[in-house]
Design an enzyme around this catalytic site. Sequence first.
Site, short mmCIF file in Angstrom:
data_model
loop_
_atom_site.label_atom_id
_atom_site.label_comp_id
_atom_site.label_asym_id
_atom_site.label_seq_id
_atom_site.Cartn_x
_atom_site.Cartn_y
_atom_site.Cartn_z
N ASP A 144 43.27 31.11 24.49
CA ASP A 144 42.24 31.74 23.67
C ASP A 144 41.64 30.74 22.69
O ASP A 144 42.15 29.63 22.49
CB ASP A 144 42.85 32.91 22.88
CG ASP A 144 43.27 34.05 23.79
OD1 ASP A 144 42.56 34.32 24.77
OD2 ASP A 144 44.32 34.66 23.51
N TYR B 50 55.57 28.26 25.78
CA TYR B 50 54.73 28.29 24.58
C TYR B 50 55.60 28.11 23.36
O TYR B 50 56.79 28.48 23.35
CB TYR B 50 54.02 29.64 24.46
CG TYR B 50 52.82 29.83 25.34
CD1 TYR B 50 51.56 29.43 24.92
CD2 TYR B 50 52.94 30.40 26.61
CE1 TYR B 50 50.44 29.61 25.73
CE2 TYR B 50 51.84 30.59 27.42
CZ TYR B 50 50.59 30.18 26.98
OH TYR B 50 49.49 30.36 27.79
#
Length: 266
Positions: A52, A110
């Site tokens: 994003d 992540y």
Amino acid sequence: MRTLRLTLAFDGTGYAGWQVQKGQPTIQGVLEAKLARMTAAKVKVDGAGRTDAGVHALGMVASFCTSATIPGEGFCKGLNSLLPSDIRVLEVAEEVPGFHARYSAVAKAYEYRLDFGATQLPTARLYAHHLRQPLDQAAMQVCLQALVGTHDFASFEATGSRDRSQTGGRGAVRTLFAAGYRESGAGSLRHGLFQFVGDGFLRHMVRNLVGTLIDVGQGRLTPVGFTKIMQARDRSLAGPMAPARGLFLRGVYFDQAAVARACEIR
């Protein structure tokens, strides 16, 4: 046609995410433009995921096909000479036909970074979420242990990110191989680090998990309440989404040995 794999790092601050968007600067768009310049042909770059706006990467992987004869090292040097300084290609390697950065991947990792203290250093403001109060690490560890395994993570996916009427595929079910949290440093230089390794992640899943785990760490939610939210499969019950700036795609993995190494969370 050759298939090449790119490994790259980027600072996502100035971009509207990975995927090409009309009228917006994106990582994919910039890469495709520079590859087209190098090869004198249109190039489609496939990323392992769609980060994003404002999200960073330490080890994003992408793939593309080309008839150009430029060696991998030449692509690496050439791209880095053309790309803006907030995108860097770390490696370009030949791959077998049919390799795809997204569909060939078996896991991704992540990490989410926190800063603590009364004042956040200005140099960290784009790369970590700032919290003024300490977190209850023991309570969060209980929740992190509960996340490991195969679960329906619908409570932590972005609202409206998936057509719930579609019954095919695996829906919101994902497997987390590892989930952890640690802190280091002291005072205004104290930092926190969430780490997640899984076979896939829903849109905004990591940021929603982190926001809810922070609620646990700050005492607004108990570990029992966290487990109930997981089981409810209802996004409206979970905590707020953590800001994009603290999120980094750490790596993408294509074999189980690499996944095992990624799961050695410290």
